[in-house]
Write an enzyme that holds these catalytic residues in place. Structure first.
Site, PDB file in Angstrom:
ATOM      1  N   THR A 133       0.815  -1.230   0.000  1.00  0.00           N
ATOM      2  CA  THR A 133       0.000   0.000   0.000  1.00  0.00           C
ATOM      3  C   THR A 133       0.848   1.278   0.000  1.00  0.00           C
ATOM      4  O   THR A 133       0.659   2.158  -0.852  1.00  0.00           O
ATOM      5  CB  THR A 133      -0.939   0.033   1.230  1.00  0.00           C
ATOM      6  OG1 THR A 133      -0.158  -0.262   2.393  1.00  0.00           O
ATOM      7  CG2 THR A 133      -2.063  -0.975   1.111  1.00  0.00           C
ATOM      8  N   ASP A 222      12.752  -4.872  -1.233  1.00  0.00           N
ATOM      9  CA  ASP A 222      12.034  -4.538   0.004  1.00  0.00           C
ATOM     10  C   ASP A 222      12.163  -5.745   0.922  1.00  0.00           C
ATOM     11  O   ASP A 222      11.547  -6.783   0.694  1.00  0.00           O
ATOM     12  CB  ASP A 222      10.562  -4.235  -0.306  1.00  0.00           C
ATOM     13  CG  ASP A 222       9.755  -3.893   0.951  1.00  0.00           C
ATOM     14  OD1 ASP A 222      10.235  -4.176   2.070  1.00  0.00           O
ATOM     15  OD2 ASP A 222       8.638  -3.357   0.815  1.00  0.00           O
TER      16      ASP A 222
HETATM   17  C1  PLP Z   1       5.111  -2.907   6.479  1.00  0.00           C
HETATM   18  C2  PLP Z   1       5.719  -2.891   5.148  1.00  0.00           C
HETATM   19  C3  PLP Z   1       6.199  -1.693   4.600  1.00  0.00           C
HETATM   20  C4  PLP Z   1       6.070  -0.356   5.312  1.00  0.00           C
HETATM   21  O1  PLP Z   1       6.779  -0.323   6.496  1.00  0.00           O
HETATM   22  P1  PLP Z   1       6.334   0.620   7.733  1.00  0.00           P
HETATM   23  O2  PLP Z   1       7.428   0.441   8.728  1.00  0.00           O
HETATM   24  O3  PLP Z   1       4.999   0.149   8.204  1.00  0.00           O
HETATM   25  O4  PLP Z   1       6.250   2.017   7.211  1.00  0.00           O
HETATM   26  C5  PLP Z   1       6.774  -1.758   3.342  1.00  0.00           C
HETATM   27  N1  PLP Z   1       6.857  -2.919   2.668  1.00  0.00           N
HETATM   28  C6  PLP Z   1       6.401  -4.081   3.169  1.00  0.00           C
HETATM   29  C7  PLP Z   1       6.519  -5.329   2.374  1.00  0.00           C
HETATM   30  C8  PLP Z   1       5.804  -4.107   4.422  1.00  0.00           C
HETATM   31  O5  PLP Z   1       5.334  -5.269   4.913  1.00  0.00           O
END
Ligand code: PLP
Length: 481
Positions: A133, A222
Site C-alpha cells: 500500500t 524490500d
Molecule cells: C510494512 C511494510 C512496509 C512499510 O513499512 P512501515 O514500517 O509500516 O512504514 C513496506 N513494505 C512491506 C513489504 C511491508 O510489509
C-alpha cells in the site's frame, strides 16, 4: 523450531523460547464483544485493545523482543551526531547484508519516500512482483506507475506452489524492452505482504537481478518481510538447503543494488533503513535524510530502537528464531484446511489468510464478505483480524467501487507473541464459525471516508445477524466465553 511428534501421531511446532515478561489479556463475554464491535463501527481497526483477546491485526511493531534486545536498549548512546549506537547498527547491517553504506529512516514507508523522491518522476514505471500500500502511494504520488508482474500462481487461493511471490521473468524482460528509459528501478518484495505473505525463491531473485543488470536498471529489494522468506528458502528450495541463513541472506543481498526494510518487522524492533554499495545512489538519497528523517546517525529513530534492531538483525540469522512465525502459520493453515475451512495455501509468512469469498459465498461482494467475516470472528472469539478485500479498495473518480480480486481476512502472527494453545483456540473458533457461516450477514456503510476508508470508516450490519450469531454461540458453548 522443533516440529515435535507426540504419542498419538500428532505433530506441532514447539516454541524454542520461554516467556519472561507477560501482558495480561482480557477475554470479554460474547455479548460485550458484540457491543464493542458496534461501538467500533464494525471495523476491527477501531476496536480498543482492552476489548481484544488475540490481536492478529498486524505483525508491525508488535513482535516480541528478546532478552538481549531489551538489555541492549539500556546501553543506547543518546547523542544527536556520532552516536555509538549508530555504528553498532551499521556494523550489524554490514555483517548480514555486506553493503558499504547505510541510511537510517524512521520506518519502511520513509525509505519508500526517499527512494521514490530520488528515482521516480512523472511517467516512470516501476515493475515489481507485487505492490504494498505505502509503496504504491509514494510512487503514484510522484506521477509514476506500478506494474505488477507476479507469477500466475500468485492469484490462486489454493496452490501447491512453494514460491507464489515470484516475479514473472519473461514479463519483466518484455516490460524492460517496452518501457525502456522509463523504468527507474525494479522492485522485489521478499516476501510479499498483500498476497498472503507468499515468498520468493532465491533463484527468482538471482534471475531478476541478472535481467536488471543486463538492462542497466537497478534492483531494489524490500526486505521488510525477509525473515519469513529466509525460512522458506531454507526449507522449500532444495538447491539452497545446505546454506546457513546468513549465507542465504548474503546471497540475496549480493543480488540486489539497494535494500530497504521496515524494522517494525525485520529485526523485531521499530525503525527502518536503506543499504547499498553504490556510492552514487547513496549520495543522491543521503540528501533527503536530514531533510525528512533526521541527522544521518539516527534518521528519526530512537537510539533504543536502533540498539534493538542491531541485535534483532543478528538474531534473525538463527533458524530457530525466524521459524516460529511461519511454522505456527503453517500449523494453523493446515489445521483449518483439514477442517474444510477455505484458506490461502500453502501457508506463507506474516499470517494465516481466510478466503472470505468461499467462507461466506452467500454474501455479495458489495456487502463486504471479508469485513463481515472479520467482525463475526471478533464477536465469537475476541480474535482481531484485518479485512483485505473490497473495503481496502478505493472508489474511482466517478464513485464506482472496484471489487477486489481476492476477499481475504488476514490473521497476522506477530513473531514469538502467541502460544500454541492460543493458536489452537483461534483455530477452534474459526472452525465453529465456518460451520455456522450461514448466520453471518453483510455490512453496509454508515460513514465512508474518501481516502483509505478501511482504516477509520464505520459500517452497520445488514439485518440482525449479529444478535442471532451471539444466541447460537451461547447455545453451543453453554456460556459466554
Ligand atoms: C510494512 C511494510 C512496509 C512499510 O513499512 P512501515 O514500517 O509500516 O512504514 C513496506 N513494505 C512491506 C513489504 C511491508 O510489509
Amino acid at each position: 523450531m522443533a516440529n515435535i511428534r507426540i504419542l498419538n501421531g500428532e505433530a506441532f511446532p514447539v516454541e524454542m523460547h520461554k516467556v519472561r515478561v507477560i501482558q495480561k489479556l482480557n477475554l470479554p463475554p460474547v455479548e460485550e464483544r458484540a457491543k464493542a464491535v458496534t461501538l467500533a463501527g464494525n471495523n476491527t481497526f477501531l476496536l480498543r485493545n482492552r476489548d481484544v483477546f488475540l490481536d492478529m491485526l498486524t505483525d508491525s511493531g508488535v513482535n516480541a523482543m528478546s532478552d538481549n534486545q531489551l538489555s541492549a536498549m539500556l546501553r543506547a548512546d543518546d547523542s544527536y551526531a556520532g552516536s555509538e549506537t549508530f555504528f553498532r547498527l551499521q556494523e550489524s547491517l554490514d555483517h548480514v547484508f555486506q553493503k558499504e553504506f547505510f541510511l537510517p529512516a524512521h520506518q519502511g514507508r520513509a525509505c519508500e519516500h526517499i527512494l521514490a523522491k530520488t528515482f521516480v518522476k512523472k511517467g516512470s514505471i516501476v515493475p515489481m512482483n507485487y505492490h504494498f500500500t505505502t509503496t504504491k502511494a509514494h510512487i503514484t504520488e510522484l506521477g509514476g506507475q506500478v506494474l505488477e508482474i507476479p507469477t500466475k500462481e500468485a492469484y490462486k487461493i489454493t496452490s501447491a506452489c512453494p514460491f507464489k511471490g515470484n516475479l514473472d521473468i519473461e514479463a519483466l524482460k518484455e516490460a524492460l524492452q517496452k518501457h525502456a528509459g522509463r523504468i527507474p528501478f525494479v522492485r522485489l518484495e521478499a516476501g510479499t505482504n498483500l498476497i498472503g505473505g507468499q515468498p520468493l525463491s532465491l533463484d527468482n531473485i538471482k534471475e531478476t537481478y541478472a535481467v536488471c543488470k543486463k538492462a542497466g536498471v537497478p534492483l531494489v529489494l524490500d526486505a521488510s518481510l525477509l525473515s519469513d522468506n529466509l525460512h522458506f528458502i531454507k526449507t522449500r528450495e532444495d538447491k539452497y538447503k545446505r546454506l546457513s541463513i546468513l549465507e542465504i541472506t548474503r546471497e540475496i543481498a549480493r543480488h540486489s543494488d539497494i535494500i530497504y526494510f521496515s524494522a517494525r518487522k525485520l529485526s523485531s524492533a521499530r525503525g527502518g533503513g536503506i543499504c547499498t554499495s553504490n556510492k552514487d545512489y547513496y549520495l543522491l538519497m543521503r540528501e533527503l535524510v536530514p531533510m525528512y528523517e533526521g541527522f544521518l546517525t539516527y534518521g528519526g529513530m530512537s537510539v533504543r530502537e536502533m540498539e534493538a534492531m542491531a541485535v534483532g538483525l543478528v538474531e534473525t540469522m538463527d533458524e530457530n528464531v525466524i521459524s516460529q512465525g511461519p511454522e505456527f502459520i503453517d500449523y494453523m493453515t493446515r489445521q483449518l484446511a483439514a477442517a474444510g475451512v477455505p484458506v490461502v495455501t500453502p501457508g506463507g509468512g506474516l499470517g494465516c489468510h481466510l478466503d472470505a469469498k468461499a467462507f461466506l459465498p452467500h454474501i455479495d461482494q458489495r456487502q463486504y464478505p471479508s469485513g463481515a467475516l472479520a467482525v463475526a470472528l471478533y464477536i465469537i472469539s475476541g480474535v482481531r483480524g484485518m479485512e483485505r478485500g473490497t473495503l481496502s479498495e478505493q472508489r474511482d473518480e466517478n464513485g464506482n467501487e472496484p471489487l477486489a480480486d481476492m476477499e481475504l481476512v488476514r490473521l497476522a502472527m506477530p513473531r514469538r507473541v502467541f502460544t500454541m494453545s492460543q493458536v489452537k483456540y483461534a483455530i477452534d473458533r474459526i472452525v465453529w464459525l465456518h460451520k455456522n457461516a450461514g448466520l453471518v450477514g453483510g455490512l453496509t456503510w454508515d460513514e465512508e471516508p474518501r481516502v483509505l476508508r478501511f482504516f477509520y470508516g464505520r459500517l452497520l450490519p445488514v439485518g440482525d445477524w449479529q444478535e442471532r450469531l451471539v444466541e447460537k454461540f451461547k447455545q453451543d458453548f453453554g456460556d459466554s466465553l
